[in-house]
Design a protein around this motif. Structure first.
Motif, PDB file in Angstrom:
ATOM      1  N   VAL A   1       0.963  -1.003   0.527  1.00 15.63           N
ATOM      2  CA  VAL A   1      -0.155  -0.364   0.203  1.00 15.63           C
ATOM      3  C   VAL A   1       1.004   0.806   0.360  1.00 15.63           C
ATOM      4  O   VAL A   1       0.590   2.631  -0.431  1.00 15.63           O
ATOM      5  N   VAL A   2       1.805   0.994   0.806  1.00 13.71           N
ATOM      6  CA  VAL A   2       2.383   2.066   0.942  1.00 13.71           C
ATOM      7  C   VAL A   2       3.844   2.498  -0.187  1.00 13.71           C
ATOM      8  O   VAL A   2       3.273   3.755  -0.585  1.00 13.71           O
ATOM      9  N   ILE A   3       3.729   1.607  -1.106  1.00 15.79           N
ATOM     10  CA  ILE A   3       4.792   1.442  -2.511  1.00 15.79           C
ATOM     11  C   ILE A   3       3.890   2.207  -3.026  1.00 15.79           C
ATOM     12  O   ILE A   3       4.102   3.492  -4.325  1.00 15.79           O
ATOM     13  N   ALA A   4       2.337   1.498  -2.754  1.00 16.90           N
ATOM     14  CA  ALA A   4       1.065   2.633  -4.042  1.00 16.90           C
ATOM     15  C   ALA A   4       1.300   3.935  -3.974  1.00 16.90           C
ATOM     16  O   ALA A   4       1.541   4.935  -4.856  1.00 16.90           O
ATOM     17  N   ILE A   5       1.219   4.205  -3.048  1.00 14.61           N
ATOM     18  CA  ILE A   5       0.980   5.198  -2.413  1.00 14.61           C
ATOM     19  C   ILE A   5       2.103   6.651  -2.891  1.00 14.61           C
ATOM     20  O   ILE A   5       1.348   7.576  -3.822  1.00 14.61           O
ATOM     21  N   ALA A   6       3.852   5.875  -1.940  1.00 16.29           N
ATOM     22  CA  ALA A   6       4.245   7.126  -2.669  1.00 16.29           C
ATOM     23  C   ALA A   6       4.642   7.592  -4.011  1.00 16.29           C
ATOM     24  O   ALA A   6       5.125   8.317  -4.654  1.00 16.29           O
ATOM     25  N   CYS A   7       3.978   6.406  -5.520  1.00 14.13           N
ATOM     26  CA  CYS A   7       4.596   5.979  -6.039  1.00 14.13           C
ATOM     27  C   CYS A   7       3.308   6.698  -7.438  1.00 14.13           C
ATOM     28  O   CYS A   7       3.544   6.994  -8.348  1.00 14.13           O
ATOM     29  N   ARG A   8       2.540   7.123  -6.801  1.00 18.05           N
ATOM     30  CA  ARG A   8       1.408   7.539  -7.366  1.00 18.05           C
ATOM     31  C   ARG A   8       1.187   8.095  -8.243  1.00 18.05           C
ATOM     32  O   ARG A   8       0.562   8.848  -9.782  1.00 18.05           O
ATOM     33  N   ARG A   9       2.232   9.711  -7.632  1.00 15.58           N
ATOM     34  CA  ARG A   9       2.175  11.169  -8.563  1.00 15.58           C
ATOM     35  C   ARG A   9       3.464  10.642  -9.140  1.00 15.58           C
ATOM     36  O   ARG A   9       3.027  11.609 -10.184  1.00 15.58           O
ATOM     37  N   LEU A  10       3.509   9.683  -9.975  1.00  8.87           N
ATOM     38  CA  LEU A  10       4.793   9.313 -11.006  1.00  8.87           C
ATOM     39  C   LEU A  10       4.047   9.659 -12.272  1.00  8.87           C
ATOM     40  O   LEU A  10       3.181   9.046 -12.344  1.00  8.87           O
ATOM     41  N   PRO A  11       5.342   9.755 -13.351  1.00  9.80           N
ATOM     42  CA  PRO A  11       5.020   9.589 -14.525  1.00  9.80           C
ATOM     43  C   PRO A  11       4.539   8.771 -14.677  1.00  9.80           C
ATOM     44  O   PRO A  11       5.646   7.181 -13.931  1.00  9.80           O
ATOM     45  N   ALA A  12       4.039   7.800 -15.144  1.00  9.84           N
ATOM     46  CA  ALA A  12       3.595   6.613 -15.591  1.00  9.84           C
ATOM     47  C   ALA A  12       5.339   5.148 -16.082  1.00  9.84           C
ATOM     48  O   ALA A  12       5.241   4.113 -15.708  1.00  9.84           O
ATOM     49  N   GLU A  13       6.248   5.705 -16.859  1.00  9.95           N
ATOM     50  CA  GLU A  13       7.264   5.120 -16.903  1.00  9.95           C
ATOM     51  C   GLU A  13       8.347   5.267 -15.686  1.00  9.95           C
ATOM     52  O   GLU A  13       8.982   3.946 -15.210  1.00  9.95           O
ATOM     53  N   GLN A  14       7.532   5.906 -14.599  1.00  8.52           N
ATOM     54  CA  GLN A  14       9.042   6.061 -13.616  1.00  8.52           C
ATOM     55  C   GLN A  14       8.107   5.481 -12.636  1.00  8.52           C
ATOM     56  O   GLN A  14       8.915   4.940 -11.903  1.00  8.52           O
ATOM     57  N   GLN A  15       6.960   5.285 -12.869  1.00  7.81           N
ATOM     58  CA  GLN A  15       6.286   4.326 -11.914  1.00  7.81           C
ATOM     59  C   GLN A  15       6.542   2.793 -11.606  1.00  7.81           C
ATOM     60  O   GLN A  15       7.449   2.504  -9.679  1.00  7.81           O
ATOM     61  N   LYS A  16       7.529   2.348 -12.261  1.00  5.46           N
ATOM     62  CA  LYS A  16       7.875   0.623 -12.372  1.00  5.46           C
ATOM     63  C   LYS A  16       9.416   0.989 -11.999  1.00  5.46           C
ATOM     64  O   LYS A  16       9.716   0.336 -10.679  1.00  5.46           O
ATOM     65  N   LYS A  17      10.293   2.083 -11.424  1.00  8.25           N
ATOM     66  CA  LYS A  17      11.056   2.373 -11.412  1.00  8.25           C
ATOM     67  C   LYS A  17      11.636   2.669  -9.961  1.00  8.25           C
ATOM     68  O   LYS A  17      12.408   2.307  -9.110  1.00  8.25           O
ATOM     69  N   ALA A  18      10.487   3.329  -9.421  1.00 15.27           N
ATOM     70  CA  ALA A  18      10.248   3.780  -8.176  1.00 15.27           C
ATOM     71  C   ALA A  18      10.087   2.455  -7.352  1.00 15.27           C
ATOM     72  O   ALA A  18      10.471   2.382  -6.297  1.00 15.27           O
ATOM     73  N   ILE A  19       9.011   1.650  -8.263  1.00 18.50           N
ATOM     74  CA  ILE A  19       8.867   0.616  -7.565  1.00 18.50           C
ATOM     75  C   ILE A  19       9.560  -0.634  -6.961  1.00 18.50           C
ATOM     76  O   ILE A  19      10.117  -1.528  -6.259  1.00 18.50           O
ATOM     77  N   VAL A  20      10.783  -0.639  -7.767  1.00 20.30           N
ATOM     78  CA  VAL A  20      11.858  -1.763  -7.925  1.00 20.30           C
ATOM     79  C   VAL A  20      12.092  -1.311  -7.148  1.00 20.30           C
ATOM     80  O   VAL A  20      13.417  -1.462  -6.424  1.00 20.30           O
ATOM     81  N   TRP A  21      13.224   0.220  -7.696  1.00 18.34           N
ATOM     82  CA  TRP A  21      14.227   1.199  -6.555  1.00 18.34           C
ATOM     83  C   TRP A  21      14.329   0.600  -5.488  1.00 18.34           C
ATOM     84  O   TRP A  21      14.701   0.747  -4.598  1.00 18.34           O
ATOM     85  N   GLY A  22      12.879   1.477  -4.804  1.00 15.46           N
ATOM     86  CA  GLY A  22      12.634   1.453  -3.336  1.00 15.46           C
ATOM     87  C   GLY A  22      12.138  -0.052  -2.719  1.00 15.46           C
ATOM     88  O   GLY A  22      12.890  -0.786  -1.747  1.00 15.46           O
ATOM     89  N   THR A  23      12.140  -0.770  -3.758  1.00 16.25           N
ATOM     90  CA  THR A  23      11.877  -2.510  -2.886  1.00 16.25           C
ATOM     91  C   THR A  23      12.707  -2.892  -2.738  1.00 16.25           C
ATOM     92  O   THR A  23      13.357  -3.797  -1.708  1.00 16.25           O
ATOM     93  N   THR A  24      13.705  -2.692  -2.995  1.00 16.71           N
ATOM     94  CA  THR A  24      15.332  -4.001  -3.939  1.00 16.71           C
ATOM     95  C   THR A  24      15.963  -2.623  -2.557  1.00 16.71           C
ATOM     96  O   THR A  24      16.438  -3.932  -1.588  1.00 16.71           O
ATOM     97  N   LEU A  25      16.036  -1.704  -2.281  1.00 16.61           N
ATOM     98  CA  LEU A  25      16.466  -0.817  -1.424  1.00 16.61           C
ATOM     99  C   LEU A  25      16.044  -1.075   0.183  1.00 16.61           C
ATOM    100  O   LEU A  25      16.645  -1.250   0.741  1.00 16.61           O
ATOM    101  N   ALA A  26      14.716  -1.542  -0.087  1.00 14.92           N
ATOM    102  CA  ALA A  26      14.434  -1.537   1.914  1.00 14.92           C
ATOM    103  C   ALA A  26      14.149  -3.071   1.774  1.00 14.92           C
ATOM    104  O   ALA A  26      14.880  -3.131   2.725  1.00 14.92           O
ATOM    105  N   VAL A  27      14.615  -3.834   0.530  1.00 10.54           N
ATOM    106  CA  VAL A  27      14.799  -5.534   1.289  1.00 10.54           C
ATOM    107  C   VAL A  27      16.370  -5.410   1.748  1.00 10.54           C
ATOM    108  O   VAL A  27      16.419  -6.264   2.632  1.00 10.54           O
ATOM    109  N   ILE A  28      17.046  -4.945   1.028  1.00  4.20           N
ATOM    110  CA  ILE A  28      18.357  -4.745   1.395  1.00  4.20           C
ATOM    111  C   ILE A  28      18.971  -4.497   2.717  1.00  4.20           C
ATOM    112  O   ILE A  28      19.121  -4.853   3.832  1.00  4.20           O
TER     113      ILE A  28
END
Length: 221
Positions: free
Chosen positions: A26-53
């Motif tokens: 939910v927080v990932i989706a809310i944080a990315c909702r204002r980004l352009p469509a092409e950057q949403q996936k980048k934010a999700i992948v980068w954010g999730t990867t760093l968060a998992v590390i």
């Protein structure tokens, strides 16, 4: 890795991640909702990867984390601010630089995941029983689940804008639960039946009302 106990523990860790990662999506989706469509996936992948590390490191250090005084109180308070801040940000802010917004979204994902992942970290640390390989594999397997879940929620939010309030309420409730988990707070609340529910309700409503008020002011201006 051929030990049946290894696979049973791995399955337990994956299950814990699935159960406890819903609010993270939910927080990932809310944080990315204002980004352009092409950057949403980048934010999700980068954010999730760093968060998992960060979560892998935190899980390994879970024993030491427990010794930090008022950890849940601090984490819950930070998460309350994040839930309000995500709701406060209006969808009409078109003047924000896209690259800065991408970095901001990634930061929000990582910080919120750290705060919300405390229960997850401790649960996984217990299930892994000190096996670092189990911790890493379990978390890596859960990454696609978080990414897919957040993308699905993001699409739904794009269609139903009011769901951002629901998402913010979920985060505020998670924050309230963290605050009430703190030993000092629990000792004060437990003797009074119903007080815990009242505290949760007040915190969630406060975040939603303040966020709604701020969004309304932003649209009016």
């Amino acid at each position: 890795m051929v030990d049946p106990d290894f696979f049973s523990s791995l399955l337990l860790i994956i299950t814990i991640n699935i159960v406890l990662s819903g609010d993270n999506a939910v927080v990932i989706a809310i944080a990315c909702r204002r980004l352009p469509a092409e950057q949403q996936k980048k934010a999700i992948v980068w954010g999730t990867t760093l968060a998992v590390i960060v979560r892998v490191i935190a899980t390994i250090l879970a024993v030491y984390l427990l010794k930090i005084p008022y950890l849940y109180l601090i984490g819950g308070t930070i998460l309350l601010w994040i839930s309000y801040n995500l709701l406060r940000e209006g969808d009409d802010q078109d003047d924000i630089d896209a690259s800065e917004d991408l970095v901001s979204a990634v930061k929000t994902i990582v910080v919120a995941d750290i705060m919300m992942g405390l229960d997850n970290v401790l649960a996984i640390a217990g299930a892994a029983q000190g096996n670092i390989l189990l911790i890493v594999i379990g978390l890596l397997i859960s990454v696609p689940l978080m990414v897919f879940g957040s993308q699905l929620i993001l699409r739904v939010m794009e269609r139903f804008a009011w769901l951002v309030y629901f998402g913010s309420g979920v985060l505020a409730l998670a924050a309230a639960n963290m605050i009430l988990t703190e030993e000092t707070v629990r000792a004060w609340v437990d003797p009074y039946p119903g007080l815990a529910f009242l505290v949760k309700a007040v915190l969630v409503l406060a975040v939603l009302l303040l966020g709604y008020r701020q969004r309304s002011k932003g649209k009016a201006s």
